[in-house]
Scaffold this motif. Structure first.
Motif, short mmCIF file in Angstrom:
data_model
loop_
_atom_site.label_atom_id
_atom_site.label_comp_id
_atom_site.label_asym_id
_atom_site.label_seq_id
_atom_site.Cartn_x
_atom_site.Cartn_y
_atom_site.Cartn_z
N LEU A 31 0.83 -1.21 0.00
CA LEU A 31 0.00 0.00 0.00
C LEU A 31 0.86 1.26 0.00
CD1 LEU A 31 -2.79 -1.09 2.52
CD2 LEU A 31 -2.98 -0.87 0.04
N TRP A 32 1.98 1.22 0.71
CA TRP A 32 2.88 2.39 0.76
C TRP A 32 3.41 2.70 -0.64
CZ3 TRP A 32 7.91 3.49 -0.48
CH2 TRP A 32 8.47 4.63 0.08
N ILE A 37 3.26 5.63 -5.96
CA ILE A 37 3.23 5.61 -7.42
C ILE A 37 2.04 6.39 -7.94
CG2 ILE A 37 2.94 4.12 -9.44
CD1 ILE A 37 4.55 1.99 -8.00
N ARG A 38 0.88 6.18 -7.34
CA ARG A 38 -0.33 6.85 -7.84
C ARG A 38 -0.30 8.35 -7.59
NH1 ARG A 38 -4.94 2.31 -6.15
NH2 ARG A 38 -4.64 1.01 -8.03
N PRO A 42 0.87 10.31 -11.61
CA PRO A 42 -0.56 10.14 -11.93
C PRO A 42 -0.81 9.65 -13.36
CG PRO A 42 0.04 12.48 -11.87
CD PRO A 42 1.23 11.71 -11.35
N GLU A 43 0.21 9.71 -14.22
CA GLU A 43 0.03 9.25 -15.60
C GLU A 43 -0.11 7.73 -15.69
OE1 GLU A 43 2.60 12.96 -15.61
OE2 GLU A 43 2.57 11.04 -14.55
N LEU A 44 0.36 7.01 -14.68
CA LEU A 44 0.37 5.56 -14.74
C LEU A 44 -0.94 4.96 -14.26
CD1 LEU A 44 3.96 4.66 -13.46
CD2 LEU A 44 3.14 4.86 -15.80
N ILE A 45 -1.28 3.83 -14.85
CA ILE A 45 -2.43 3.03 -14.42
C ILE A 45 -1.87 1.77 -13.76
CG2 ILE A 45 -4.50 1.79 -15.14
CD1 ILE A 45 -4.61 3.65 -17.57
N TRP A 122 9.49 6.74 -15.93
CA TRP A 122 8.69 7.33 -14.86
C TRP A 122 8.92 6.61 -13.53
CZ3 TRP A 122 3.92 7.58 -18.51
CH2 TRP A 122 3.88 8.84 -19.12
N LEU A 123 8.90 5.28 -13.57
CA LEU A 123 9.05 4.52 -12.33
C LEU A 123 10.40 4.76 -11.68
CD1 LEU A 123 7.47 1.09 -13.35
CD2 LEU A 123 6.51 2.76 -11.76
N GLU A 124 11.44 4.78 -12.47
CA GLU A 124 12.78 4.94 -11.90
C GLU A 124 13.07 6.37 -11.47
OE1 GLU A 124 15.47 3.36 -14.78
OE2 GLU A 124 15.04 1.26 -14.23
N ASN A 125 12.21 7.31 -11.81
CA ASN A 125 12.39 8.69 -11.39
C ASN A 125 11.37 9.12 -10.34
OD1 ASN A 125 14.55 10.37 -13.08
ND2 ASN A 125 13.69 8.78 -14.40
#
Length: 375
Positions: A31-32, A37-38, A42-45, A122-125
Motif C-alpha cells: 500500500l505504501w 506511485i499513484r 498520476p500518468e500511470l495506471i 517514470w518509475l525509476e524517477n
C-alpha cells in the motif's frame, strides 16, 4: 520462475511493465508503494494482482495513449516525421504532434519497447521526500525509490512483458528462417536499437568470416608438407588477415552509420547524467560542473577502501585458489603413484578440483558484489 508464470497469464494489452514482490511482502509495503506511485506518477495506471500458484503479488503498470505522448515529449523520444514536414527523425513534441508519422494510430505509433521505456523512466524517477522511510529503509531527499527498493530486495523483479503476437512473427521470420536476411527493422522496433545493432554486427561479422574461411581452405589445400611451403602459406594468410580485418572494420563503420541514421541514433545528443546506483552513499552538494544537486563521496575514502580492503581481499582470493590448485595437483600425483588404487579413485582429484572451482565461483561472486557496492 515467477516472471514466466506471470507472462503466461497476463494479456500484454493490459500491462506494459510488471513489478513483482517476494511472497513475504506485507500489505503495508504494497500500500505504501502503491500510494507513492499513484500520487507521484498520476500518468500511470496500476493494478494489483495476486498469483495463486506462486503466491506473489504484482503491480500491473500501463498508461493511456495521451500520457505516453507526454512521456515521449518528456524524455525526448525520437520519432519519424512525415515527408511533407521534412522527413527524418526528430525528438517528439506534443505541441507539433501532427507532424509525426502514424500519430493518429494509437496502436502503431509507439512500439512496445518505446511504451515500456517511457513507463520505466517514470518509475525509476519516482523521488523520495525528505525524511521518508519504509520499515528500516531510510531514503535520502530526492533519491529514486524504485531502484532502492529493488536493490534492497523489497521489489523482486521489474521487467517488461513480451507481446506473444510479435514474438511468434519473429520466431518465423528470424529464428526459424534459414539462409534469409535478418529482419533487423522488426528487431529494432521490438527490442530496441542496441539489440538490433548487436545482431546487425553479428550478422555482418558472420558473413565477413566467409572470406578468410574460403581463402584459408584453398591455401591449405595447396600447401605442401615441407616446412618452407608451410611457412610461406602462414605468411600469406597473415597478410590476408591484416588486409581483411582492416576492410572489415572500415566497412562496418559505414554499415553501422547507415543503421544509426536509419534508426535515428546517429545525431542523438549525449545522454543525461545517470542516477547513481541505489547502493551509493554520499553527502548532498551542488555539482561544480553541472550546478545540479548530486551525491558526493570523497575520492580519498574510495582510494583508502581500495588499498586497505579491495586489494588485500583480491590478493587473498587469488592466493587461496592458487594454493588449492597446487594441492589438487599434488593429490593427483600422489594418487597416480599408487598403482593398487581402483581406476575410479584416480579421478578423485579432478572431481575435487571441479567442486572447489564451482564453490569458489559462487563465493567470489558474492565477494565481488560486496566490493562493488562498497567501492
Amino acid at each position: 520462475m515467477s516472471h514466466k508464470a506471470w507472462m503466461k497469464t497476463v494479456p500484454t494489452e493490459n500491462c506494459d511493465v510488471l513489478m513483482t514482490f517476494p511472497d513475504t511482502t506485507d500489505d503495508h509495503t504494497l500500500l505504501w508503494l502503491l500510494n507513492h506511485i499513484r500520487l507521484g506518477i498520476p500518468e500511470l495506471i496500476v493494478q494489483v494482482r495476486h498469483h495463486k500458484h506462486t503466491r506473489v503479488y504484482a503491480f500491473f503498470v500501463t498508461a493511456t495513449y495521451e500520457s505516453l505522448l507526454r512521456g515521449a515529449d518528456e524524455i525526448g523520444l525520437r520519432k519519424p516525421v512525415k515527408a511533407e514536414f521534412g522527413g527524418g527523425m526528430r525528438s517528439f513534441s506534443c505541441e507539433e504532434d501532427y507532424i509525426y508519422e502514424n500519430i493518429e494510430n494509437e496502436l502503431y505509433f509507439f512500439t512496445s519497447q518505446e511504451r515500456q521505456n517511457i513507463i520505466r523512466y517514470w518509475l525509476e524517477n519516482l523521488r523520495a521526500k525528505q525524511g521518508e522511510s519504509l520499515h528500516n529503509i531510510h531514503f535520502l531527499e530526492g533519491q529514486p525509490i524504485i531502484p532502492e527498493l529493488a536493490a534492497r530486495g523489497v521489489i523482486q523483479q521489474l521487467f517488461p512483458l513480451h507481446e506473444q503476437r510479435i514474438l511468434k512473427r519473429l520466431m518465423k521470420s528470424w529464428v526459424q528462417a534459414i539462409c534469409e536476411a535478418q529482419p533487423l527493422d522488426e528487431i529494432c522496433d521490438y527490442f530496441g536499437v542496441k539489440i538490433a545493432m548487436y545482431f546487425a554486427w553479428l550478422g555482418f561479422y558472420t558473413s565477413a568470416m566467409v572470406y578468410p574461411a574460403v581463402f584459408g581452405s584453398i591455401l591449405y589445400s595447396f600447401t605442401e608438407s615441407d616446412q618452407t611451403s608451410q611457412d610461406i602459406c602462414c605468411v600469406v594468410f597473415a597478410i590476408f588477415n591484416v588486409i581483411w580485418s582492416t576492410l572489415f572494420l572500415e566497412e562496418w563503420k559505414r554499415r553501422g552509420a547507415e543503421f544509426a541514421y536509419k534508426w535515428g541514433t546517429l545525431d542523438t545528443p549525449a545522454e543525461s547524467i545517470e542516477e547513481p546506483r541505489p547502493q551509493f552513499r554520499g553527502i548532498k552538494r551542488i555539482s561544480p560542473v553541472t550546478s545540479a544537486e548530486e551525491f558526493y563521496y570523497p575520492p580519498w575514502k574510495r582510494l583508502l577502501f581500495q588499498c586497505l580492503v579491495s586489494l588485500p581481499v583480491c590478493l587473498a582470493c587469488l592466493s587461496f585458489v592458487f594454493l588449492l590448485m597446487l594441492g589438487c595437483f599434488q593429490l593427483q600425483e600422489f594418487v597416480l603413484s599408487i598403482q593398487e588404487l581402483p581406476r575410479i579413485i584416480r579421478f578423485l582429484p579432478k572431481i575435487v578440483l571441479a567442486v572447489i572451482v564451482t564453490a569458489c565461483d559462487e563465493a567470489y561472486k558474492k565477494i565481488a558484489y560486496w566490493l562493488n557496492d562498497m567501492g
